[in-house]
Design an enzyme around this catalytic site. Sequence first.
Site, PDB file in Angstrom:
ATOM      1  N   VAL B  20     -27.430  48.085   9.723  1.00 52.56           N
ATOM      2  CA  VAL B  20     -27.394  47.550  11.134  1.00 52.56           C
ATOM      3  C   VAL B  20     -27.747  48.845  12.162  1.00 52.56           C
ATOM      4  O   VAL B  20     -28.468  48.518  12.791  1.00 52.56           O
ATOM      5  CB  VAL B  20     -25.866  46.925  11.524  1.00 52.56           C
ATOM      6  CG1 VAL B  20     -25.779  46.644  13.069  1.00 52.56           C
ATOM      7  CG2 VAL B  20     -25.432  45.586  10.707  1.00 52.56           C
ATOM      8  N   VAL B  39     -32.990  45.340  31.552  1.00 50.86           N
ATOM      9  CA  VAL B  39     -31.489  45.963  32.256  1.00 50.86           C
ATOM     10  C   VAL B  39     -31.990  46.289  33.580  1.00 50.86           C
ATOM     11  O   VAL B  39     -30.928  46.384  34.268  1.00 50.86           O
ATOM     12  CB  VAL B  39     -31.511  47.141  31.197  1.00 50.86           C
ATOM     13  CG1 VAL B  39     -30.440  48.143  31.841  1.00 50.86           C
ATOM     14  CG2 VAL B  39     -31.138  46.712  29.878  1.00 50.86           C
ATOM     15  N   LYS B 109     -15.235  44.322  13.099  1.00 49.52           N
ATOM     16  CA  LYS B 109     -14.282  43.150  13.128  1.00 49.52           C
ATOM     17  C   LYS B 109     -12.942  43.729  12.674  1.00 49.52           C
ATOM     18  O   LYS B 109     -11.811  43.192  13.127  1.00 49.52           O
ATOM     19  CB  LYS B 109     -14.666  41.742  12.252  1.00 49.52           C
ATOM     20  CG  LYS B 109     -15.190  42.455  10.918  1.00 49.52           C
ATOM     21  CD  LYS B 109     -15.883  41.373  10.014  1.00 49.52           C
ATOM     22  CE  LYS B 109     -16.386  41.835   8.930  1.00 49.52           C
ATOM     23  NZ  LYS B 109     -17.788  42.752   9.141  1.00 49.52           N
ATOM     24  N   GLU B 133     -19.961  40.808  20.490  1.00 50.43           N
ATOM     25  CA  GLU B 133     -20.530  39.645  19.866  1.00 50.43           C
ATOM     26  C   GLU B 133     -20.776  39.742  18.474  1.00 50.43           C
ATOM     27  O   GLU B 133     -20.567  38.750  17.609  1.00 50.43           O
ATOM     28  CB  GLU B 133     -22.060  39.374  20.560  1.00 50.43           C
ATOM     29  CG  GLU B 133     -22.610  38.190  20.359  1.00 50.43           C
ATOM     30  CD  GLU B 133     -21.760  36.843  20.458  1.00 50.43           C
ATOM     31  OE1 GLU B 133     -21.359  36.488  19.465  1.00 50.43           O
ATOM     32  OE2 GLU B 133     -21.706  36.517  21.603  1.00 50.43           O
ATOM     33  N   GLY B 138     -22.143  37.389  12.777  1.00 50.64           N
ATOM     34  CA  GLY B 138     -23.457  38.156  12.889  1.00 50.64           C
ATOM     35  C   GLY B 138     -24.365  37.820  14.108  1.00 50.64           C
ATOM     36  O   GLY B 138     -24.054  37.896  15.458  1.00 50.64           O
ATOM     37  N   ILE B 140     -24.943  34.906  15.233  1.00 56.03           N
ATOM     38  CA  ILE B 140     -24.643  33.465  16.076  1.00 56.03           C
ATOM     39  C   ILE B 140     -23.902  33.960  17.245  1.00 56.03           C
ATOM     40  O   ILE B 140     -22.895  34.638  17.314  1.00 56.03           O
ATOM     41  CB  ILE B 140     -23.671  32.570  15.012  1.00 56.03           C
ATOM     42  CG1 ILE B 140     -24.211  32.498  13.944  1.00 56.03           C
ATOM     43  CG2 ILE B 140     -23.656  31.311  16.024  1.00 56.03           C
ATOM     44  CD1 ILE B 140     -23.385  31.604  12.947  1.00 56.03           C
ATOM     45  N   GLY B 191     -27.382  40.652  -3.717  1.00 50.39           N
ATOM     46  CA  GLY B 191     -27.121  41.509  -2.771  1.00 50.39           C
ATOM     47  C   GLY B 191     -26.189  40.988  -1.726  1.00 50.39           C
ATOM     48  O   GLY B 191     -25.976  41.529  -0.549  1.00 50.39           O
ATOM     49  N   LYS B 209     -12.122  37.782  11.495  1.00 48.33           N
ATOM     50  CA  LYS B 209     -12.940  37.164  12.099  1.00 48.33           C
ATOM     51  C   LYS B 209     -11.816  35.962  12.864  1.00 48.33           C
ATOM     52  O   LYS B 209     -12.110  35.645  14.055  1.00 48.33           O
ATOM     53  CB  LYS B 209     -14.188  36.647  11.493  1.00 48.33           C
ATOM     54  CG  LYS B 209     -15.021  37.665  10.978  1.00 48.33           C
ATOM     55  CD  LYS B 209     -16.022  37.129  10.190  1.00 48.33           C
ATOM     56  CE  LYS B 209     -16.970  38.222   9.719  1.00 48.33           C
ATOM     57  NZ  LYS B 209     -17.889  37.969   8.468  1.00 48.33           N
ATOM     58  N   GLY B 310     -26.322  40.673   7.655  1.00 50.10           N
ATOM     59  CA  GLY B 310     -27.735  41.306   7.666  1.00 50.10           C
ATOM     60  C   GLY B 310     -28.227  42.354   8.550  1.00 50.10           C
ATOM     61  O   GLY B 310     -27.767  42.096   9.835  1.00 50.10           O
TER      62      GLY B 310
END
Lengths: 445, 445
Positions: B20, B39, B109, B133, B138, B140, B191, B209, B310
């Site tokens: 990530v 921004v 999390k 978020e 992930g 969503i 994986g 979660k 992912g």
Amino acid sequence: MPDSANGSPLRVALLGCGVVGTEVARGILTNPIDLEARVGAPLELVGVAVRDLATERDPVVPRDLLTTDAEALVDRADLVVEVMGGIEPARSLILRALRGGAAVVTANKALLAERGPELFEAADAAGVDLSFEAAVAGAIPIVRPIRESLAGDHVRRVLGIVNGTTNYVLDRMTTEGLDLDEAVAQAQALGYAEADPTADVDGFDAAAKAAILASLAFHTRVSIDQVAREGIRGITADDVAWAARTGHVIKLLAVAEVIGPVDDGEVSVRVHPALVPVSHPLATVRDAFNAVFVEAQGAGPLMFYGQGAGGRPTASAVLGDVVSAARRRLTGGQGLRESKDQDFPVLPAEAAITRYQVRIDVEDRPGVLAQVAGVLAEHGVSIDTVRQVSASAAVHEDLAQEHGTAHLLVTTHAAREASLAATVAAVSALEPVREITSVLRVEGS
Amino acid sequence: MPDSANGSPLRVALLGCGVVGTEVARGILTNPIDLEARVGAPLELVGVAVRDLATERDPVVPRDLLTTDAEALVDRADLVVEVMGGIEPARSLILRALRGGAAVVTANKALLAERGPELFEAADAAGVDLSFEAAVAGAIPIVRPIRESLAGDHVRRVLGIVNGTTNYVLDRMTTEGLDLDEAVAQAQALGYAEADPTADVDGFDAAAKAAILASLAFHTRVSIDQVAREGIRGITADDVAWAARTGHVIKLLAVAEVIGPVDDGEVSVRVHPALVPVSHPLATVRDAFNAVFVEAQGAGPLMFYGQGAGGRPTASAVLGDVVSAARRRLTGGQGLRESKDQDFPVLPAEAAITRYQVRIDVEDRPGVLAQVAGVLAEHGVSIDTVRQVSASAAVHEDLAQEHGTAHLLVTTHAAREASLAATVAAVSALEPVREITSVLRVEGS
């Protein structure tokens, strides 16, 4: 424009007291403790602007809050909620509120799609928020996710079922075999469709939402005039039946996509009925529900699903915006401004690129398929599949056709709208071609 | 903690450079113009904290940005992105950042579910944002919609498929008839699952979660210790086959719901496998995808769907938070704080109320069904349907059973977990009962 000190109430003006306005008033008046805790200060509903004081209303709206003087009401609010709809006087009142330093929450899709830039510029000049979650897809959080959650990503495509009425109509045609008029009549009987269903059936409502979604997704100003629009009036029970036979359902889609590089492309925005594969998440959206499917470079595919209309669902979205705007009013700062940094060119309708399924009635004799295929090749339209169904091979009785006619079902690879139009004209001029019975776009495959 | 003047860059520190972190770095380093426009100031990646400088990394991360001194890096940032995971040192570094006045974006999390209140209090005390978020589902957008879009509504229930690994495993069991071990091995080969799949298979990841979703949805602090947790280890190929025969699929669900009045109830939070009717939107969630179904009083049913894990999808969610946090850093103000105003009691596991489907192997002779029904009645558990499948009536060969055994499939109305446990014990003690082969909850009907 007076401001609220910490702890003193934030004054909310409500413009409009129809189905949505009544539910917004109910939310503010009957959940005061929750909203206060979330905002950090009480919200005080200081007035409700209506056209006619005498109209009978839900008793949740106190009569002494009603006023016909919307301008005076706007002038004494910290936060203005516009749910009256239409272009004027909504536009003038919102501009007045923003210029006076009030934050504005609106559900007015038509106004945003026609005059958005003017409103965003006024908000930015005054340093206040203009929020509009309820303008697209009712209760579904879609504006905030695209505007904020995907602010660090590149959106490639948005496919939305954003008009509940037409989804209900197409769903009834699909599940009950109704024709369009019967399904529209059923939608009217249930209150899903207006007596004059033009705004829904001809795609105007969806086109306004497509413009808003495209503007957000591609950081590019897109107005409703730039949305290629085709409604569902031409969809027949036959189209729906053939769609099912090829593994599709017909949906009215709002499509916004980038053609070319995701960070330097051109934008195509359109509303039209389309064949959607039954395996696509949008195919499962039933009744009057809405859903928006988003493809982003990093996030991949996302879908947002829920109720797209109705007083309480729409009020839920409005109240979410009210809490955020009130919170910012209290703590200072401004949310995301209008983002138009990508400023992609918006393609004209005929430059859109899609796949098509063309249904052609032809003489049932050898060589016709080759002739049709030849015309497509001449026009540079590449064929994905051709399916020929002759009268004798028709499995279903309801497809029994006049003797000597075969159906050709040609599905193309992606082609320019303009090439396809020229191709269809040339095919229909072929001697063995009796009729082009339908030309439908294919999306989501 | 120095601040950024308008136009000068906002300094971003990245803690962690795994899958990530690398994609977050790529987003900041390769899309600088887009992010700057959104921004209102450039974002400067000032350093990337790693454990080992010598590890081989994606060349997108400049070596001279790497450091092992995470504390010093945090001290010179306006915005800290934590994607290292685990409790320590992530917790100490986030607290250090918040107390120093930096905004924090985290995908952690486990940390939020265990130590959330401590972090939120530090953020609130410093008046800075703590955004997360990416911690749930992930890519969503689900944290922002529940936290902000539904801030003016009352959430009744959240049903989430929030662990992609177990959804992949259950989907393979459903579509290919694999048993659990085979499906887990397949997930490992692709994986999707770790060599030690405990965190996923036993529901720990989903429980974290669930705690976060419940806290947001019900404005109530819920820690992972309060989540009743049951993984999918007990799910057999037989369970999956029987589910299909009764019109269900088995999903590992995170469930958070209010029992009692929506504004004055008790909260039940749990993770367990459940039978979901095939007609429910969650039933269509395939492969390693995630989806969260939310029922709110005003909005009605909503569903959010996408990739739950992912590098690139998670980084998309992180970068969305970065833009919002950076924007607030620039314009002042603070986003929504931790909202815990409802402060509902959290029910213990045995007080949860759900519907059950119990599969019982019994002697195939008259009167057994009546005996079992009698035991349920004695325990106050109301029966919805009973289906009896005797050996001779078994349609499918794979269900052929030893002679003289029948299957009873009992579906109950909503019952307390504790009553059900006592009932099952009593049923299993009946003389003609050979085995209770499964007890599964039913959700989403």
